[in-house]
Design a protein around this motif. Structure first.
Motif, PDB file in Angstrom:
ATOM      1  N   GLN A 151       0.808  -1.230   0.000  1.00  0.00           N
ATOM      2  CA  GLN A 151       0.000   0.000   0.000  1.00  0.00           C
ATOM      3  C   GLN A 151       0.834   1.270   0.000  1.00  0.00           C
ATOM      4  OE1 GLN A 151      -3.337  -0.114  -0.308  1.00  0.00           O
ATOM      5  NE2 GLN A 151      -3.045  -2.333  -0.417  1.00  0.00           N
ATOM      6  N   GLY A 152       2.141   1.142  -0.099  1.00  0.00           N
ATOM      7  CA  GLY A 152       2.989   2.334  -0.122  1.00  0.00           C
ATOM      8  C   GLY A 152       3.294   2.839   1.282  1.00  0.00           C
ATOM      9  N   SER A 153       4.157   3.833   1.328  1.00  0.00           N
ATOM     10  CA  SER A 153       4.477   4.435   2.626  1.00  0.00           C
ATOM     11  C   SER A 153       4.384   5.950   2.502  1.00  0.00           C
ATOM     12  CB  SER A 153       5.844   3.987   3.122  1.00  0.00           C
ATOM     13  OG  SER A 153       6.821   4.226   2.151  1.00  0.00           O
ATOM     14  N   HIS A 154       4.206   6.588   3.660  1.00  0.00           N
ATOM     15  CA  HIS A 154       3.885   8.015   3.678  1.00  0.00           C
ATOM     16  C   HIS A 154       4.593   8.722   4.830  1.00  0.00           C
ATOM     17  CE1 HIS A 154       0.561   6.151   1.465  1.00  0.00           C
ATOM     18  NE2 HIS A 154       0.535   7.285   0.789  1.00  0.00           N
ATOM     19  N   LEU A 155       4.771  10.036   4.623  1.00  0.00           N
ATOM     20  CA  LEU A 155       5.270  10.896   5.693  1.00  0.00           C
ATOM     21  C   LEU A 155       4.207  11.953   5.967  1.00  0.00           C
ATOM     22  CD1 LEU A 155       7.333  12.347   7.537  1.00  0.00           C
ATOM     23  CD2 LEU A 155       8.349  13.345   5.484  1.00  0.00           C
ATOM     24  N   THR A 156       3.818  12.063   7.255  1.00  0.00           N
ATOM     25  CA  THR A 156       2.873  13.107   7.644  1.00  0.00           C
ATOM     26  C   THR A 156       3.627  14.083   8.536  1.00  0.00           C
ATOM     27  OG1 THR A 156       1.161  11.416   7.690  1.00  0.00           O
ATOM     28  CG2 THR A 156       0.599  13.536   8.681  1.00  0.00           C
ATOM     29  N   ARG A 157       3.684  15.349   8.097  1.00  0.00           N
ATOM     30  CA  ARG A 157       4.391  16.359   8.895  1.00  0.00           C
ATOM     31  C   ARG A 157       3.365  17.293   9.484  1.00  0.00           C
ATOM     32  NH1 ARG A 157       9.553  17.144   4.830  1.00  0.00           N
ATOM     33  NH2 ARG A 157       7.950  17.209   3.257  1.00  0.00           N
ATOM     34  N   GLY A 158       3.271  17.315  10.818  1.00  0.00           N
ATOM     35  CA  GLY A 158       2.312  18.178  11.499  1.00  0.00           C
ATOM     36  C   GLY A 158       0.911  17.910  10.990  1.00  0.00           C
ATOM     37  N   ASN A 160      -0.147  18.658   8.028  1.00  0.00           N
ATOM     38  CA  ASN A 160      -0.182  18.583   6.561  1.00  0.00           C
ATOM     39  C   ASN A 160      -0.689  17.211   6.113  1.00  0.00           C
ATOM     40  OD1 ASN A 160       1.064  21.171   5.989  1.00  0.00           O
ATOM     41  ND2 ASN A 160       2.823  20.271   7.027  1.00  0.00           N
ATOM     42  N   PRO A 161      -1.259  17.145   4.908  1.00  0.00           N
ATOM     43  CA  PRO A 161      -1.697  15.836   4.417  1.00  0.00           C
ATOM     44  C   PRO A 161      -0.505  14.914   4.201  1.00  0.00           C
ATOM     45  CG  PRO A 161      -2.072  17.561   2.762  1.00  0.00           C
ATOM     46  CD  PRO A 161      -1.526  18.241   3.978  1.00  0.00           C
ATOM     47  N   PRO A 162      -0.702  13.595   4.359  1.00  0.00           N
ATOM     48  CA  PRO A 162       0.408  12.661   4.161  1.00  0.00           C
ATOM     49  C   PRO A 162       0.971  12.775   2.756  1.00  0.00           C
ATOM     50  CG  PRO A 162      -1.568  11.514   4.954  1.00  0.00           C
ATOM     51  CD  PRO A 162      -1.969  12.923   4.680  1.00  0.00           C
ATOM     52  N   ARG A 163       2.306  12.634   2.658  1.00  0.00           N
ATOM     53  CA  ARG A 163       2.938  12.613   1.330  1.00  0.00           C
ATOM     54  C   ARG A 163       3.534  11.247   1.068  1.00  0.00           C
ATOM     55  NH1 ARG A 163       6.781  17.508   0.133  1.00  0.00           N
ATOM     56  NH2 ARG A 163       7.055  16.252  -1.734  1.00  0.00           N
ATOM     57  N   ARG A 164       3.300  10.770  -0.120  1.00  0.00           N
ATOM     58  CA  ARG A 164       3.815   9.455  -0.496  1.00  0.00           C
ATOM     59  C   ARG A 164       5.348   9.480  -0.534  1.00  0.00           C
ATOM     60  NH1 ARG A 164       1.045   4.664  -3.233  1.00  0.00           N
ATOM     61  NH2 ARG A 164       2.835   3.294  -3.279  1.00  0.00           N
ATOM     62  N   LEU A 165       5.964   8.388  -0.092  1.00  0.00           N
ATOM     63  CA  LEU A 165       7.427   8.259  -0.121  1.00  0.00           C
ATOM     64  C   LEU A 165       7.868   7.398  -1.298  1.00  0.00           C
ATOM     65  CD1 LEU A 165       8.054   7.739   3.699  1.00  0.00           C
ATOM     66  CD2 LEU A 165       8.361   9.842   2.374  1.00  0.00           C
ATOM     67  N   GLU A 261       8.326  -0.167   0.987  1.00  0.00           N
ATOM     68  CA  GLU A 261       7.165   0.381   0.281  1.00  0.00           C
ATOM     69  C   GLU A 261       7.507   1.667  -0.472  1.00  0.00           C
ATOM     70  OE1 GLU A 261       4.024  -0.830  -0.293  1.00  0.00           O
ATOM     71  OE2 GLU A 261       5.010  -2.659   0.362  1.00  0.00           O
ATOM     72  N   ALA A 262       8.663   2.236  -0.161  1.00  0.00           N
ATOM     73  CA  ALA A 262       9.119   3.419  -0.905  1.00  0.00           C
ATOM     74  C   ALA A 262      10.089   3.009  -2.015  1.00  0.00           C
ATOM     75  CB  ALA A 262       9.786   4.391   0.063  1.00  0.00           C
ATOM     76  N   GLY A 263      10.183   1.709  -2.280  1.00  0.00           N
ATOM     77  CA  GLY A 263      11.058   1.242  -3.367  1.00  0.00           C
ATOM     78  C   GLY A 263      12.423   0.785  -2.882  1.00  0.00           C
ATOM     79  N   GLY A 264      12.652   0.856  -1.575  1.00  0.00           N
ATOM     80  CA  GLY A 264      13.941   0.437  -1.028  1.00  0.00           C
ATOM     81  C   GLY A 264      14.072  -1.079  -1.014  1.00  0.00           C
ATOM     82  N   LEU A 265      15.298  -1.520  -0.843  1.00  0.00           N
ATOM     83  CA  LEU A 265      15.551  -2.959  -0.774  1.00  0.00           C
ATOM     84  C   LEU A 265      16.373  -3.242   0.481  1.00  0.00           C
ATOM     85  CD1 LEU A 265      16.203  -5.415  -3.532  1.00  0.00           C
ATOM     86  CD2 LEU A 265      17.876  -5.341  -1.674  1.00  0.00           C
ATOM     87  N   VAL A 266      15.935  -4.265   1.208  1.00  0.00           N
ATOM     88  CA  VAL A 266      16.593  -4.612   2.478  1.00  0.00           C
ATOM     89  C   VAL A 266      17.246  -5.977   2.335  1.00  0.00           C
ATOM     90  CG1 VAL A 266      16.201  -5.106   4.936  1.00  0.00           C
ATOM     91  CG2 VAL A 266      14.859  -3.309   3.787  1.00  0.00           C
TER      92      VAL A 266
END
Ligand code: IPD
Length: 330
Positions: A151-158, A160-165, A261-266
């Protein structure tokens, strides 16, 4: 007994609950920080040591874990719980197929004690033995990172609406020379570990033309003091790679989902990488990797005409692992 099945609606509602719990825990972390800083030198009496004098724990690590554990237990009584502080005091639940919360109440305890505003609550959910959902909240900056498998990942600052990562389209990363790399000193300061880490850091940063044998001369190295926030920063795109030996599943569980979910690889250790890099298991965070205490995460990389982002991730990890020294986690 058959393991519980969670639908995507269940996971969605767990994510929402976990986010509100992280905000609540964040308020307690801020209260704790105020109390510790206000107490000055006397605040030291609230700071305990675990395995040695740099492995810190405070009364607030325990209080935040109690708060989070009791709220999760009353909302999800059948779920299992792995928490840093209960684990340290001897409660060690083995991993099963059951949904299991994996929580670090304050990741970045050293920062928390010193008033360096990079500490967070990290709440992960392991489902069918795989990190599946994660929430990381830094209350000092009011940054909340969240992610759910598929479902993706997001950053919510204060407010503000969540932004997709990631926050911007992933750029290519031609070599380690262009990378900003997260590394940590950790709490194991024995000679073998500290010299392996120092040599690794020196090779990553050093100029091969100015005498550093094997130097990659990366743009720079960063130590944020929190594994969870390092993962979040890789997800966001501010760090290209983060590597650490010695942290624990609760430090990385939530971050793994957010970064992936932001496209990273672990991947895990040198050995785990070698064993999987040419198989369909490459980038799968198995139980062995999750509990293996050796982790590397690389951000999503844009495709170029000559190489896919995935191929670039593999090539860069290969190069990275040729550069740094593997040690046993203590
Ligand atoms: C620690 C932090 C630190 C990392 C250690 C972790 P804690 O967690 O994430 O950055 O280097 O390996 O144990 O003790 O602050 O929860």
């Amino acid at each position: 007994m058959a393991a519980q099945n969670l639908t995507s609606d269940d996971l969605e509602s767990i994510l929402e609950f976990t986010k509100s719990l992280a905000w609540k825990a964040g308020a307690l972390i801020l209260e704790g920080s105020e109390a510790i800083q206000a107490a000055g030198g006397e605040g030291e009496s609230n700071v305990g040591e675990k395995k040695n004098s740099v492995d810190l724990v405070t009364e607030y690590d325990v209080r935040v874990e109690q708060l989070v554990q009791s709220e999760l237990r009353s909302k999800y009584p059948t779920f299992k719980f792995i928490g840093e502080e209960s684990y340290s005091s001897g409660v060690r639940e083995p991993l099963t197929d059951e949904p299991t919360f994996c929580v670090d109440p304050i990741d970045g305890t050293t920062n928390f004690v010193h008033g360096f505003p990079f500490a967070c609550i990290s709440i992960g959910l392991i489902y069918q033995r795989r990190p599946t959902l994660g929430v990381i909240y830094n209350p000092f900056l009011d940054h909340l990172y969240s992610g759910m498998k598929g479902q993706g990942s997001h950053l919510t600052r204060g407010f503000n609406p969540p932004r997709r990562l990631p926050l911007a389209n992933p750029k290519p990363l031609p070599t380690l020379n262009q990378a900003v790399i997260g590394v940590e000193w950790g709490s194991d300061r024995c000679e073998t570990t500290i010299s392996a880490k120092s040599t690794s850091f020196s090779r990553l940063a050093g100029d091969p033309e100015k005498g550093v044998a094997g130097g990659r001369m990366a743009h720079s190295l960063r130590s944020m003091g929190s594994a969870a926030l390092n993962y979040s920063m890789v997800a966001q795109g501010g760090l290209d790679i983060y590597w650490e030996i010695g942290c624990w599943p609760w430090d990385v569980c939530a971050g793994i989902v957010i970064a992936e979910e932001a496209g990273g690889l672990v991947t895990g250790s040198h050995e785990a990488f070698e064993a999987t890099k040419d198989t369909d298991q490459f980038g799968v965070v198995t139980e062995e990797i999750l509990t293996g205490r050796k982790y590397l995460v690389i951000r999503g990389i844009g495709n170029t005409p000559s190489e896919t982002g995935r191929e670039a991730q593999k090539r860069l990890i290969e190069d990275f692992y040729k550069t740094v020294i593997d040690v046993a986690p203590n």
